[in-house]
Design a protein around this motif. Structure first.
Motif, PDB file in Angstrom:
ATOM      1  N   GLU A  53      -4.002 -43.641 -17.878  1.00  0.00           N
ATOM      2  CA  GLU A  53      -5.224 -44.437 -17.922  1.00  0.00           C
ATOM      3  C   GLU A  53      -5.683 -44.661 -16.487  1.00  0.00           C
ATOM      4  N   VAL A  54      -6.975 -44.484 -16.249  1.00  0.00           N
ATOM      5  CA  VAL A  54      -7.500 -44.514 -14.882  1.00  0.00           C
ATOM      6  C   VAL A  54      -8.540 -45.620 -14.747  1.00  0.00           C
ATOM      7  N   TYR A 107       3.410 -39.898 -18.249  1.00  0.00           N
ATOM      8  CA  TYR A 107       4.689 -39.201 -18.169  1.00  0.00           C
ATOM      9  C   TYR A 107       4.427 -37.726 -18.458  1.00  0.00           C
ATOM     10  N   PRO A 108       5.048 -36.815 -17.718  1.00  0.00           N
ATOM     11  CA  PRO A 108       5.993 -36.998 -16.612  1.00  0.00           C
ATOM     12  C   PRO A 108       5.304 -37.448 -15.331  1.00  0.00           C
ATOM     13  N   GLY A 109       6.097 -37.505 -14.241  1.00  0.00           N
ATOM     14  CA  GLY A 109       5.569 -38.034 -12.990  1.00  0.00           C
ATOM     15  C   GLY A 109       4.772 -37.041 -12.173  1.00  0.00           C
ATOM     16  N   ASP A 110       4.606 -35.814 -12.660  1.00  0.00           N
ATOM     17  CA  ASP A 110       3.840 -34.798 -11.948  1.00  0.00           C
ATOM     18  C   ASP A 110       2.354 -35.091 -12.111  1.00  0.00           C
ATOM     19  N   ILE A 111       1.728 -35.608 -11.057  1.00  0.00           N
ATOM     20  CA  ILE A 111       0.317 -36.005 -11.145  1.00  0.00           C
ATOM     21  C   ILE A 111      -0.389 -35.707  -9.832  1.00  0.00           C
ATOM     22  N   LYS A 112      -1.685 -35.421  -9.921  1.00  0.00           N
ATOM     23  CA  LYS A 112      -2.491 -35.147  -8.732  1.00  0.00           C
ATOM     24  C   LYS A 112      -3.741 -36.007  -8.785  1.00  0.00           C
ATOM     25  N   ILE A 113      -3.973 -36.766  -7.709  1.00  0.00           N
ATOM     26  CA  ILE A 113      -5.118 -37.678  -7.643  1.00  0.00           C
ATOM     27  C   ILE A 113      -5.969 -37.292  -6.432  1.00  0.00           C
ATOM     28  N   ARG A 114      -7.257 -37.104  -6.660  1.00  0.00           N
ATOM     29  CA  ARG A 114      -8.158 -36.733  -5.558  1.00  0.00           C
ATOM     30  C   ARG A 114      -9.408 -37.611  -5.577  1.00  0.00           C
ATOM     31  N   TRP A 115      -9.957 -37.834  -4.382  1.00  0.00           N
ATOM     32  CA  TRP A 115     -11.187 -38.620  -4.229  1.00  0.00           C
ATOM     33  C   TRP A 115     -12.351 -37.695  -3.884  1.00  0.00           C
ATOM     34  N   PHE A 116     -13.534 -38.026  -4.444  1.00  0.00           N
ATOM     35  CA  PHE A 116     -14.764 -37.299  -4.132  1.00  0.00           C
ATOM     36  C   PHE A 116     -15.871 -38.298  -3.823  1.00  0.00           C
ATOM     37  N   GLU A 163      -5.405 -35.195 -12.346  1.00  0.00           N
ATOM     38  CA  GLU A 163      -4.892 -34.039 -13.073  1.00  0.00           C
ATOM     39  C   GLU A 163      -3.448 -34.320 -13.488  1.00  0.00           C
ATOM     40  N   HIS A 164      -3.137 -34.030 -14.762  1.00  0.00           N
ATOM     41  CA  HIS A 164      -1.805 -34.332 -15.298  1.00  0.00           C
ATOM     42  C   HIS A 164      -1.475 -33.336 -16.413  1.00  0.00           C
ATOM     43  N   PRO A 165      -0.188 -32.973 -16.582  1.00  0.00           N
ATOM     44  CA  PRO A 165       0.184 -31.993 -17.618  1.00  0.00           C
ATOM     45  C   PRO A 165      -0.226 -32.405 -19.032  1.00  0.00           C
TER      46      PRO A 165
END
Length: 272
Positions: A124-125, A149-158, A202-204
């Protein structure tokens, strides 16, 4: 693997380590004290990366631990320095501690498999400013990502469609204690009217990234203008009130002076 075997191995390992403790041999201890040993396994992407940590705690203070990523015992306080030095010079203790990454953690992983293997929970964002935003005033924009879950996550700002890399600060992953994670990504920014900021995650568990926008609204501009107008009006009111009081005081003084001169003119002349 039977969980009882895991507990037995951990107990034997802790007992082996602790029996070689200098505290047990010669160190004076208070009459009432508590000594604890705590073992933890940390998994990243299943068993791809595993960390084994044994912590030794004296009266609620961790004084020494073994960290498999370091491969040796590390003293955290002066109290733990003799023990860390002694245990690091014991090949049998080091060997068993290092082997626990596989014999305890990796083999124990399947006990938690129902909660982890193949489990994917979407995040949730939420995006919000640290303070009430004002135009041309530096601020901090926060992107809070929770419950994934899992902890593999990518967060980017634009910003206005262009990725922002400068001024980005990450808090890293935080474990919630319920097999989920949260993360906080912050962006230093100065709001300009019409700017659109976007936090993209981005998340699996997601078929496509989640994008949450935050816009610099015109209401913030009006809020600042309204504040300036109110301050100006109040200043004018106080100025006019002060001017009115001053004029009344001046008029009263002038009338009193005129009355005094008339009184003097009406008085009869006194003979010498």
């Amino acid at each position: 693997m039977d969980s009882r075997w895991v507990c037995c191995r951990l107990a034997l390992l802790v007992n082996l380590i602790w029996m070689g403790s200098s505290m047990m041999e010669s160190r004076e201890t208070p009459e009432d004290f508590v000594i604890q040993a705590k073992a933890d396994c940390y998994f990243t992407n299943g068993t791809e990366k595993v960390q084994f940590v044994v912590r030794f705690i004296f009266n609620l203070e961790e004084f020494v631990h073994f960290d498999s990523d370091v491969g040796m015992f590390v003293a955290l306080t002066e109290l733990g320095e003799p023990d860390a030095e002694q245990w690091n010079n014991r090949p049998d203790i080091l060997a068993q501690s290092r082997a626990s990454v596989d014999l305890v953690c990796r083999q124990n992983y399947r006990l938690g498999a129902p909660f982890t293997v193949g489990r994917k929970v979407p995040p949730e964002v939420t995006v919000y400013p640290e303070r009430t935003p004002l135009l041309q005033q530096p601020n901090l924009l926060l992107c809070l990502v929770t419950g994934f879950y899992p902890g593999d996550i990518k967060i980017r700002w634009f910003r206005n469609g262009q990725e922002e890399r400068a001024g980005v600060v990450s808090s890293g992953l935080t474990r919630n204690g319920d097999w989920t994670f949260q993360a906080l990504e912050m962006l230093e920014m100065t709001p300009n009217l019409g700017d659109v900021y976007c936090c993209r995650v981005e998340h699996p568990s997601l078929r496509s990234p989640i994008s949450v926008e935050w816009r610099v609204q015109i209401e913030y501009c009006w809020r600042k203008m309204l504040g300036g107008i109110v301050a100006f009006v109040l200043g004018v009111i106080f100025f006019l009130a002060g001017l009115l009081i001053h004029l009344r005081a001046w008029k009263g003084s002038a009338e009193a002076q005129a009355g005094h001169e008339v009184s003097r003119a009406l008085l009869p002349s006194q003979p010498y």
